[in-house]
Design a protein around this motif. Structure first.
Motif, PDB file in Angstrom:
ATOM      1  N   LEU A   1       0.857  -1.174   0.000  1.00 40.41           N
ATOM      2  CA  LEU A   1       0.000   0.000   0.000  1.00 40.41           C
ATOM      3  C   LEU A   1       0.896   1.229   0.000  1.00 40.41           C
ATOM      4  O   LEU A   1       1.923   1.257   0.681  1.00 40.41           O
ATOM      5  N   GLU A   2       0.507   2.246  -0.769  1.00 37.58           N
ATOM      6  CA  GLU A   2       1.274   3.483  -0.839  1.00 37.58           C
ATOM      7  C   GLU A   2       0.356   4.677  -0.651  1.00 37.58           C
ATOM      8  O   GLU A   2      -0.814   4.647  -1.032  1.00 37.58           O
ATOM      9  N   TRP A   3       0.926   5.738  -0.134  1.00 39.14           N
ATOM     10  CA  TRP A   3       0.237   7.012   0.045  1.00 39.14           C
ATOM     11  C   TRP A   3       0.634   7.925  -1.104  1.00 39.14           C
ATOM     12  O   TRP A   3       1.791   7.917  -1.541  1.00 39.14           O
ATOM     13  N   ASP A   4      -0.290   8.747  -1.600  1.00 45.78           N
ATOM     14  CA  ASP A   4       0.018   9.626  -2.732  1.00 45.78           C
ATOM     15  C   ASP A   4       0.885  10.825  -2.352  1.00 45.78           C
ATOM     16  O   ASP A   4       1.391  11.529  -3.214  1.00 45.78           O
TER      17      ASP A   4
ATOM     18  N   GLY B   1      -5.954   8.869   0.050  1.00 46.61           N
ATOM     19  CA  GLY B   1      -4.831   8.953  -0.880  1.00 46.61           C
ATOM     20  C   GLY B   1      -3.962   7.713  -0.851  1.00 46.61           C
ATOM     21  O   GLY B   1      -2.766   7.771  -1.117  1.00 46.61           O
ATOM     22  N   ILE B   2      -4.567   6.571  -0.534  1.00 41.75           N
ATOM     23  CA  ILE B   2      -3.826   5.309  -0.419  1.00 41.75           C
ATOM     24  C   ILE B   2      -4.280   4.382  -1.532  1.00 41.75           C
ATOM     25  O   ILE B   2      -5.470   4.310  -1.847  1.00 41.75           O
ATOM     26  N   GLU B   3      -3.318   3.690  -2.153  1.00 40.57           N
ATOM     27  CA  GLU B   3      -3.663   2.749  -3.215  1.00 40.57           C
ATOM     28  C   GLU B   3      -2.755   1.533  -3.155  1.00 40.57           C
ATOM     29  O   GLU B   3      -1.705   1.549  -2.518  1.00 40.57           O
ATOM     30  N   TYR B   4      -3.211   0.479  -3.820  1.00 37.28           N
ATOM     31  CA  TYR B   4      -2.407  -0.723  -3.941  1.00 37.28           C
ATOM     32  C   TYR B   4      -1.349  -0.501  -5.019  1.00 37.28           C
ATOM     33  O   TYR B   4      -1.630   0.107  -6.044  1.00 37.28           O
ATOM     34  N   SER B   5      -0.155  -1.006  -4.798  1.00 33.81           N
ATOM     35  CA  SER B   5       0.924  -0.936  -5.778  1.00 33.81           C
ATOM     36  C   SER B   5       1.554  -2.306  -5.913  1.00 33.81           C
ATOM     37  O   SER B   5       1.565  -3.094  -4.962  1.00 33.81           O
TER      38      SER B   5
ATOM     39  N   LEU C   1       8.623   5.702  -3.982  1.00 38.08           N
ATOM     40  CA  LEU C   1       7.732   5.086  -3.009  1.00 38.08           C
ATOM     41  C   LEU C   1       7.396   6.083  -1.912  1.00 38.08           C
ATOM     42  O   LEU C   1       8.268   6.777  -1.414  1.00 38.08           O
ATOM     43  N   ILE C   2       6.131   6.149  -1.543  1.00 30.61           N
ATOM     44  CA  ILE C   2       5.719   6.917  -0.377  1.00 30.61           C
ATOM     45  C   ILE C   2       4.961   5.937   0.507  1.00 30.61           C
ATOM     46  O   ILE C   2       3.856   5.528   0.186  1.00 30.61           O
TER      47      ILE C   2
END
Length: 138
Positions: A24-27, A69-73, A109-110
Protein backbone atom coordinates in the motif's frame (compact mmCIF):
# COMPACT_ATOMS: atom_id res chain seq x y z
CA UNK A 1 -2.51 -4.89 5.73
CA UNK A 2 -2.81 -6.54 2.32
CA UNK A 3 0.47 -7.64 0.83
CA UNK A 4 1.54 -9.95 -1.93
CA UNK A 5 4.78 -11.77 -2.51
CA UNK A 6 5.38 -14.20 -5.36
CA UNK A 7 8.84 -15.62 -6.08
CA UNK A 8 9.46 -17.24 -9.47
CA UNK A 9 12.48 -18.95 -10.98
CA UNK A 10 12.72 -18.39 -14.72
CA UNK A 11 12.77 -21.67 -16.68
CA UNK A 12 16.08 -22.14 -18.48
CA UNK A 13 17.67 -19.31 -16.44
CA UNK A 14 18.67 -20.80 -13.08
CA UNK A 15 20.45 -17.61 -12.03
CA UNK A 16 17.43 -15.34 -12.55
CA UNK A 17 14.63 -14.83 -10.04
CA UNK A 18 11.65 -12.51 -10.32
CA UNK A 19 9.75 -11.42 -7.23
CA UNK A 20 6.38 -9.66 -7.34
CA UNK A 21 5.69 -7.62 -4.23
CA UNK A 22 2.45 -5.82 -3.45
CA UNK A 23 2.08 -3.01 -0.95
CA UNK A 24 0.00 0.00 0.00
CA UNK A 25 1.27 3.48 -0.84
CA UNK A 26 0.24 7.01 0.05
CA UNK A 27 0.02 9.63 -2.73
CA UNK A 28 1.94 12.16 -0.63
CA UNK A 29 -0.56 15.00 -1.01
CA UNK A 30 -3.83 13.83 0.55
CA UNK A 31 -4.21 15.13 4.12
CA UNK A 32 -7.57 13.89 5.39
CA UNK A 33 -9.61 15.05 8.34
CA UNK A 34 -12.68 13.50 9.94
CA UNK A 35 -15.06 15.82 8.06
CA UNK A 36 -13.57 14.99 4.65
CA UNK A 37 -13.63 11.25 5.37
CA UNK A 38 -17.02 10.95 7.01
CA UNK A 39 -18.79 13.66 4.93
CA UNK A 40 -19.72 15.61 8.06
CA UNK A 41 -21.71 12.61 9.32
CA UNK A 42 -21.14 11.48 12.86
CA UNK A 43 -18.23 9.01 12.60
CA UNK A 44 -19.71 6.99 15.45
CA UNK A 45 -22.75 6.26 13.27
CA UNK A 46 -20.46 4.50 10.81
CA UNK A 47 -18.95 2.39 13.57
CA UNK A 48 -22.39 1.47 14.86
CA UNK A 49 -23.64 0.63 11.38
CA UNK A 50 -20.63 -1.71 11.14
CA UNK A 51 -19.57 -0.26 7.78
CA UNK A 52 -15.94 -0.05 8.81
CA UNK A 53 -15.76 -3.62 10.02
CA UNK A 54 -18.28 -5.62 8.03
CA UNK A 55 -18.31 -3.76 4.69
CA UNK A 56 -22.02 -3.08 4.61
CA UNK A 57 -21.45 -0.85 1.57
CA UNK A 58 -19.92 -2.26 -1.64
CA UNK A 59 -16.34 -1.16 -2.36
CA UNK A 60 -16.24 0.68 0.98
CA UNK A 61 -12.60 -0.23 1.56
CA UNK A 62 -11.51 1.14 -1.84
CA UNK A 63 -13.56 4.31 -1.31
CA UNK A 64 -11.95 4.85 2.08
CA UNK A 65 -8.48 4.22 0.65
CA UNK A 66 -9.14 6.78 -2.11
CA UNK A 67 -10.27 9.38 0.43
CA UNK A 68 -6.98 8.85 2.28
CA UNK A 69 -4.83 8.95 -0.88
CA UNK A 70 -3.83 5.31 -0.42
CA UNK A 71 -3.66 2.75 -3.21
CA UNK A 72 -2.41 -0.72 -3.94
CA UNK A 73 0.92 -0.94 -5.78
CA UNK A 74 2.73 -3.85 -7.37
CA UNK A 75 6.48 -4.09 -7.92
CA UNK A 76 8.68 -6.47 -9.85
CA UNK A 77 12.15 -7.19 -8.50
CA UNK A 78 14.53 -8.97 -10.87
CA UNK A 79 17.52 -10.65 -9.30
CA UNK A 80 20.29 -12.09 -11.45
CA UNK A 81 23.57 -13.52 -10.30
CA UNK A 82 26.41 -10.97 -10.13
CA UNK A 83 24.15 -7.93 -10.81
CA UNK A 84 22.27 -5.40 -8.72
CA UNK A 85 18.56 -6.14 -8.25
CA UNK A 86 16.29 -4.13 -10.56
CA UNK A 87 13.03 -2.82 -9.09
CA UNK A 88 10.18 -1.67 -11.34
CA UNK A 89 6.64 -0.57 -10.65
CA UNK A 90 3.87 -2.33 -12.59
CA UNK A 91 1.31 0.14 -13.91
CA UNK A 92 -1.96 -0.87 -15.51
CA UNK A 93 -2.74 1.42 -18.45
CA UNK A 94 -6.25 2.44 -19.53
CA UNK A 95 -6.13 -0.07 -22.41
CA UNK A 96 -5.32 -2.86 -19.88
CA UNK A 97 -1.68 -3.15 -20.95
CA UNK A 98 0.96 -3.35 -18.23
CA UNK A 99 3.95 -1.02 -18.16
CA UNK A 100 7.08 -1.56 -16.08
CA UNK A 101 8.40 1.74 -14.74
CA UNK A 102 11.81 1.95 -13.09
CA UNK A 103 11.82 3.38 -9.56
CA UNK A 104 13.16 6.93 -9.87
CA UNK A 105 12.66 10.20 -8.02
CA UNK A 106 9.60 10.84 -10.21
CA UNK A 107 8.20 7.34 -9.61
CA UNK A 108 9.25 6.77 -6.02
CA UNK A 109 7.73 5.09 -3.01
CA UNK A 110 5.72 6.92 -0.38
CA UNK A 111 5.02 4.48 2.42
CA UNK A 112 2.20 4.33 4.90
CA UNK A 113 4.77 5.32 7.49
CA UNK A 114 5.01 8.68 5.71
CA UNK A 115 1.22 8.94 5.80
CA UNK A 116 1.26 8.44 9.57
CA UNK A 117 4.08 10.95 10.08
CA UNK A 118 2.39 13.69 8.01
CA UNK A 119 -1.14 13.03 9.29
CA UNK A 120 -0.46 12.65 13.00
CA UNK A 121 -3.34 14.94 14.06
CA UNK A 122 -5.79 13.01 11.93
CA UNK A 123 -4.56 9.66 13.31
CA UNK A 124 -4.96 10.97 16.85
CA UNK A 125 -8.49 12.15 15.96
CA UNK A 126 -9.36 8.67 14.66
CA UNK A 127 -7.97 7.08 17.83
CA UNK A 128 -10.12 9.42 19.90
CA UNK A 129 -13.21 8.61 17.83
CA UNK A 130 -12.48 4.87 17.98
CA UNK A 131 -11.81 5.08 21.70
CA UNK A 132 -15.14 6.73 22.33
CA UNK A 133 -16.92 3.70 20.88
CA UNK A 134 -14.47 1.14 22.28
CA UNK A 135 -17.30 -0.96 23.71
CA UNK A 136 -18.43 -1.57 20.10
CA UNK A 137 -15.07 -2.55 18.60
CA UNK A 138 -13.85 -4.71 21.48
Amino acid sequence: MPTLEIVAQIPGKPNKTIILVGSLEWDGHTFPNADSIFNKDNPLDLFYKQKLYFKEKELYELQMMHKHGIEYSLFEITIEQNTQPVIKRLELEEDDTISLLPITDEVGLISLRDFFIHNRGYIEELCYIGGSCFHFVS
